[in-house]
Design an enzyme around this catalytic site. Structure first.
Site, short mmCIF file in Angstrom:
data_model
loop_
_atom_site.label_atom_id
_atom_site.label_comp_id
_atom_site.label_asym_id
_atom_site.label_seq_id
_atom_site.Cartn_x
_atom_site.Cartn_y
_atom_site.Cartn_z
N GLY A 315 0.70 -1.38 0.00
CA GLY A 315 -0.12 0.44 -0.09
C GLY A 315 1.03 0.75 0.05
N GLY A 317 1.25 5.95 1.37
CA GLY A 317 0.43 6.97 1.08
C GLY A 317 0.72 8.13 1.68
N GLY A 320 4.35 7.72 3.22
CA GLY A 320 5.00 6.24 2.69
C GLY A 320 4.40 5.34 1.98
N VAL A 322 3.84 0.87 2.04
CA VAL A 322 4.30 -0.03 3.13
C VAL A 322 4.63 -1.42 2.28
CG1 VAL A 322 2.76 -2.14 4.67
CG2 VAL A 322 2.23 0.70 4.07
N LYS A 336 6.98 -1.06 6.91
CA LYS A 336 6.78 0.99 6.26
C LYS A 336 7.49 1.94 5.68
CE LYS A 336 4.23 4.31 8.80
NZ LYS A 336 2.63 3.93 9.55
N ASP A 433 -6.24 9.19 15.08
CA ASP A 433 -6.22 8.73 14.55
C ASP A 433 -7.40 7.29 14.05
OD1 ASP A 433 -6.42 9.14 11.57
OD2 ASP A 433 -4.79 9.01 10.87
#
Ligand SMILES: *[C@@H]1O[C@H](CO)[C@@H](O)[C@H](O)[C@H]1NC(C)=O
Ligand SMILES: *[C@@H]1O[C@H](CO)[C@@H](O)[C@H](O)[C@H]1NC(C)=O
Ligand SMILES: *[C@@H]1O[C@H](CO)[C@@H](O)[C@H](O)[C@H]1NC(C)=O
Length: 605
Positions: A315, A317, A320, A322, A336, A433
């Site tokens: 993934g 984002g 950064g 992953v 990550k 979060d």
């Protein structure tokens, strides 16, 4: 060999018998051929101690030419072999491997770090044999520290702790307070710290007798007058005055010896193999347990190896990227790699500083981290089912709907994880979060809270958190985060986010969705509140008996959590109790949206 009539006891006596016979024959054989006396025989300090032979020599028992310069050992009063390194560093020898050119040494008083400042390996023929990169360490004298892997108990005293931290690390990662620098030590293998009674692995150059041992020949110093010592293979024993007759006898005895030797070797190998395997399993288990407790520091080269050169991207984002990786064949990890841009420094410190201290089944485990130059990476346990988001916002509802019982378990697990963050540690950890994307699911769909990039530590007494900027994700962020008019920021802000997430789990959709057919349903929490308030039954994906009850319970808990004013929201402990109960006694919360009427909802959305 392992049938009923063969006991280990018999095996051992058999082995002893063969060994005795072997020695006897060797003695006769040696006598017969009159083998020349060896000036540098292999020796040991004690019976089961490490074998000492070229390039090592026992300083006080053997002449100088028996060893290579710098490889001097001696036997101490306890009959232990001691390696003398430059600047009078003395270490006990545990093992010497002549094939891999490796020696294992340890400190007599189980306090290796005491000797490290004096250790000048560059002046010796040895180097650190480490599978990780070497780093520089700074030793600090701290008046008080939290329990941490950087502490060195054997150097610490009453009222102060000596800690070793990577020189390029962040002091605040390790929560060190009031410290003074004592000294620096450069180029140390990083696994030296964290272990107490560590064994140091040193290796020496292959240019010293590279293949003599492999060819089964003896190695020794070449006699020359040059300053630089040279080695050579000393092959055959001197023949002396051997007669033909003796040679024949020798050959016969030799053959017998060979056969007996082979039997013995095979038998031993079989036993050793078993012992070695058991040992290996033990070590592996220890390492797994150990890793679970303390995050490991990796170099960037390690990270690339773990992720197979960043091959398998999971993934991406703003923070950064992953990647999937594996530490061993069994242990999979998610790595990550943080972006190299400014602002991530804080994320990294947050994550390592927070995660290193916490262990809970419902919090994702930090296995290690990397702070190598400007590279920053975080290594987590890998969770095969990805995030909760995938299961609640999927278009293909039938395939991805987990069922109400599973959803209830996930809600409860997540609530317990947040309760632990709020109450279970020395300091309160506020996540800031909480959202479906940050709830990861393991193979059994147990939820694990992840992504502590926005987390904040505060003391438990502190009821108000000061904050310079709002943090969180729109749609989950508590109103007081955006404007102090609604109350103070506190752990109750996480409860709000959890409530919003819970309602999304119930609705199987984003809370705000203007694409829905019926405009009254665009804001799900309000619609679901009004439905319940009118006494309507929730008819959302109800499949079997009991489903409606769970759906109602989760909804009521969610609505309690999203109360506009922080003081009206329950603590996570109460939330856990509500989720664990059967829901019959839950009372309807007041309308969470009542105060938005005057404040106007454009503030939040
Ligand atoms: C010792 O081992 C390390 C790797 O662990 C290697 O980099 C180094 O070259 C070796 N040193 C010698 C002298 O062979
Ligand atoms: C560390 O500091 C304390 C006083 O703060 C002192 O007593 C102690 O000797 C120091 N230890 C070392 C190893 O420097
Ligand atoms: C220790 O190392 C750091 C950076 O590597 C350097 O700034 C500092 O001057 C050194 N301190 C001592 C006491 O050698």
């Amino acid at each position: 060999m392992y049938n009923r009539t063969w006991t280990p006891e018999m095996g051992r006596s058999m082995e002893r018998f063969i060994l005795l016979l072997h020695f006897l024959l060797v003695a006769i054989f040696a006598e017969l051929i009159g083998a020349g006396r060896d000036e540098c025989p292999e020796s040991r300090c004690r019976h089961h101690g490490p074998a000492i032979r070229f390039p090592f020599r026992l300083k006080d028992r053997q002449p100088e030419h028996c060893g290579y310069p710098g490889f001097d050992l001696y036997c101490n009063d306890n009959n232990q072999a001691v390696l003398e390194l430059p600047s009078s560093v003395k270490l006990l020898v545990k093992n010497i491997n002549y094939k891999s050119h490796e020696i294992q040494v340890y400190d007599e008083h189980a306090c290796l770090p005491r000797q490290l400042p004096h250790l000048k390996l560059s002046a010796s023929p040895f180097q650190f044999k480490s599978s990780y990169s070497l780093g520089d360490y700074t030793f600090l004298n701290c008046s008080s520290t939290e329990e941490s892997w950087s502490q060195i108990p054997c150097l610490s005293g009453l009222g102060y702790d000596i800690c070793a931290i990577p020189s390029d690390g962040f002091v605040h990662d390790f929560q060190l307070l009031s410290c003074t620098k004592v000294y620096n030590v450069s180029s140390l293998p990083y696994e030296l710290f964290g272990y107490q009674n560590i064994v140091l692995h040193l290796n020496w150059s292959y240019s010293i007798c590279e293949d003599c041992e492999a060819k089964g020949r003896k190695c020794g110093l070449k006699k020359n007058n040059r300053a630089e010592p040279e080695t050579q293979c000393l092959g055959k024993l001197p023949k002396g005055a051997l007669t033909k007759r003796l040679e024949v006898i020798g050959a016969v005895f030799g053959s017998i010896l060979l056969v007996l030797g082979i039997v013995l070797v095979l038998y031993r190998a079989h036993r050793l193999d078993k012992i070695k395997k058991e040992y290996q399993v033990k070590i592996e288990n220890f390492l797994v347990d150990y890793k679970a407790l303390k995050p490991t520091r990796y170099s960037y080269a390690d990270i690339k190896r773990i992720t197979n050169q960043l091959k398998d991207k999971l993934g991406e984002g703003g923070y950064g990227t992953v990647f999937k990786g594996n530490l061993t064949n069994e242990i999979l990890v998610a790595v990550k790699i943080l972006n190299n841009i400014t602002g991530n420094g804080e994320d990294f410190i947050n994550e390592v500083g927070t995660m290193a201290t916490i262990h809970h089944v419902n919090v994702v485990r930090l296995v290690g981290f990397c702070a190598d130059g400007s590279k920053r990476a975080l290594v987590y346990e890998f969770l095969p089912n990805e995030s909760l988001e995938k299961f609640i916002f999927s278009q293909d509802d039938k395939k991805h709907f987990l069922g109400w019982e599973k959803l209830q378990d996930i809600a409860l697990g997540t609530a317990k994880g947040i309760e632990y963050l709020h109450q279970g540690c020395d300091q309160r950890i506020l996540h800031f979060d909480i959202k479906p994307h940050n709830i990861l699911l393991d193979g059994n769909f147990n939820p694990k809270i992840s992504d502590f990039g926005l987390a904040k530590l505060c003391s438990k007494e502190e009821s108000v958190v000061s904050m310079t900027a709002a943090r969180g994700t729109m749609g989950y962020i508590a109103p007081e985060m955006l404007s102090r008019n609604f109350g103070n920021v506190s752990y109750k802000s996480d409860i709000y986010s959890f409530g919003m997430m819970l309602l999304e789990m119930v609705g199987g959709r984003k809370n705000i969705d203007i694409r829905v057919e019926n405009p009254s349903q665009a804001y799900f929490p309000e619609w679901v509140y009004n439905s319940l308030d009118k006494g309507e039954e929730l008819r959302i994906r109800i499949e079997k008996v009991g489903d409606a009850k769970i759906a109602k319970k989760l909804t009521i808990v969610g609505l309690w959590c999203i109360q506009w004013y922080p003081v009206d929201r329950p603590s996570m402990k109460v939330v856990v109790q509500m989720l664990e109960g059967d829901g019959d006694n839950l009372i309807m919360p007041p309308n969470p949206f009542a105060s938005t009427i005057q404040m106007n909802s454009t503030v939040t959305y």
